[in-house]
Design an enzyme around this catalytic site. Structure first.
Site, PDB file in Angstrom:
ATOM      1  CG  HIS A  64       9.309  -2.355   2.779  1.00 62.12           C
ATOM      2  ND1 HIS A  64      10.051  -3.434   3.060  1.00 62.12           N
ATOM      3  CD2 HIS A  64       8.012  -2.430   3.115  1.00 62.12           C
ATOM      4  CE1 HIS A  64       9.010  -4.268   3.702  1.00 62.12           C
ATOM      5  NE2 HIS A  64       7.739  -3.286   3.702  1.00 62.12           N
ATOM      6  CG  ASP A  93       9.395  -6.435   6.389  1.00 64.22           C
ATOM      7  OD1 ASP A  93       8.837  -7.437   5.856  1.00 64.22           O
ATOM      8  OD2 ASP A  93       8.829  -5.506   7.191  1.00 64.22           O
ATOM      9  CG  HIS A 100       7.385  -8.431  10.079  1.00 63.63           C
ATOM     10  ND1 HIS A 100       6.830  -9.775   9.598  1.00 63.63           N
ATOM     11  CD2 HIS A 100       7.167  -7.589   9.162  1.00 63.63           C
ATOM     12  CE1 HIS A 100       6.461  -9.480   8.510  1.00 63.63           C
ATOM     13  NE2 HIS A 100       6.582  -8.112   8.029  1.00 63.63           N
ATOM     14  CG  HIS A 131       6.346 -10.926   3.950  1.00 61.35           C
ATOM     15  ND1 HIS A 131       5.022 -10.899   4.642  1.00 61.35           N
ATOM     16  CD2 HIS A 131       7.203  -9.983   4.503  1.00 61.35           C
ATOM     17  CE1 HIS A 131       5.047  -9.700   5.112  1.00 61.35           C
ATOM     18  NE2 HIS A 131       6.197  -9.276   5.233  1.00 61.35           N
TER      19      HIS A 131
HETATM   20 ZN   LIG Z   1       6.575  -7.311   6.113  1.00 61.78          ZN
END
Ligand SMILES: [Zn+2]
Length: 310
Positions: free
Chosen positions: A262, A239, A235, A78
């Site tokens: 991720h 990311d 969001h 973040h």
């Molecule tokens: Zn996140």
């Protein structure tokens, strides 16, 4: 094409670590051109530094972390997103623990801190990695790809069997203004059963309804409601911007992500480095050996880029 930016002065952000639940503080400080983002371990005056770059990355399902020189920093995505989103190219991040404070689960508190001190333009061009041919990574139904485009753009789609999500798709044309107004405020989310399982395993100790949107069977647990109806997919864009910044420089291309996370975001960055015939570096100046290692690594993959004789 633009010059590089750093912060005008230092600024400190304090909170708790999402996983440890322990107090966490970082100080963002101005850094010289071609530094990139460098974490510095200030615990016990250790002064060990670690570049935010893909070769130090240890992605997990829950967060992105970097590890090296006997030093690990968790939940970096973040703050990296805020830096990349606002075009802060060079910064030192002093840290006393091993986790970035979670703040409100979004990038907005970092954005406000950065805006409170302001940026300065540096006397050095910012290189851009321009994608010339598609590169894709996938795993089952998850995939992320980057393809040629005149401007940097991200299209993200998520699919969850939940009445508040179902299918959400978001197109983000990358600019600091769009990041600040459309992406930065979007918070981390999780499903109640997952969050409970996590807490039962002693993980996510810093997670609360103040920093995570928790989805129940047919709604959300948070009394405060959502910041955007499609806060979830926004969001994911947040990311992705943070994870993708481990590339070490700005990009020009269209990233298309579906049900990704991720681990796949960072695998795409690795694949880009492994396929230098599919991109070029623009707006470069001769690079000196002591400069940002990941930028130098990118330049070495491109014979057309001049390296400064050292
Ligand atoms: Zn996140």
């Amino acid at each position: 094409m633009r010059n590089q930016h750093t912060l005008a002065t230092a600024v400190t952000c304090s909170g708790v670590g999402l996983h440890s639940g322990q107090p966490a503080t970082i100080t963002l400080r101005p850094a010289p051109p071609d530094t990139g983002v460098v974490f510095i371990n200030r615990k016990d005056d250790a002064n060990v530094s670690l570049q935010a770059s893909i070769e130090h990355c240890v992605p997990t399902e829950l967060c992105t972390a970097i590890h090296g020189n006997g030093f690990q920093v968790k939940t970096i995505e973040h703050v990296l997103s805020a830096l990349a989103g606002l075009e802060v190219d060079n910064v030192y991040i002093d840290i006393t623990g091993s986790e970035i404070p979670v703040m409100d689960g979004s990038a907005a508190p970092f954005v406000r801190s950065i805006r409170s001190v302001g940026l300065i333009s540096q006397d050095r061009k910012q290189p851009f990695l321009k994608i010339m041919a598609p590169i894709e990574v996938s795993e089952g139904s998850k995939r992320v790809r980057i393809e040629p485009s005149a401007t940097p753009r991200i299209t993200y789609s998520i699919h969850y069997d939940h009445p508040l999500i179902n299918t959400q798709t978001y197109v983000h044309d990358c600019s600091s203004k769009a990041f600040e107004t459309q992406i930065a405020e979007a918070r981390t989310f999780g499903f109640l059963h997952e969050v409970q399982a996590l807490w039962a395993r002693g993980l996510g100790k810093g997670g609360t309804l103040d920093n995570t949107v928790v989805l129940s069977k047919d709604g959300i647990v948070n009394q405060s409601g959502l910041r955007f109806l499609n806060e979830f997919v926004r969001h994911k864009v947040l990311d992705l911007i943070g994870d993708f910044s481990l590339l070490g420089t700005s990009f020009i291309g269209h990233i298309i992500a579906e049900r990704s996370g991720h681990a796949l975001h960072t695998r795409l960055v690795q694949q880009i480095l492994e396929q230098p015939e599919k991109w070029v570096l623009l707006n470069t100046e001769p690079l000196a050996e002591e400069r940002q290692p990941s930028l130098l690594h990118l330049a070495r993959l491109q014979p057309s880029v001049a390296l400064q004789a050292s």
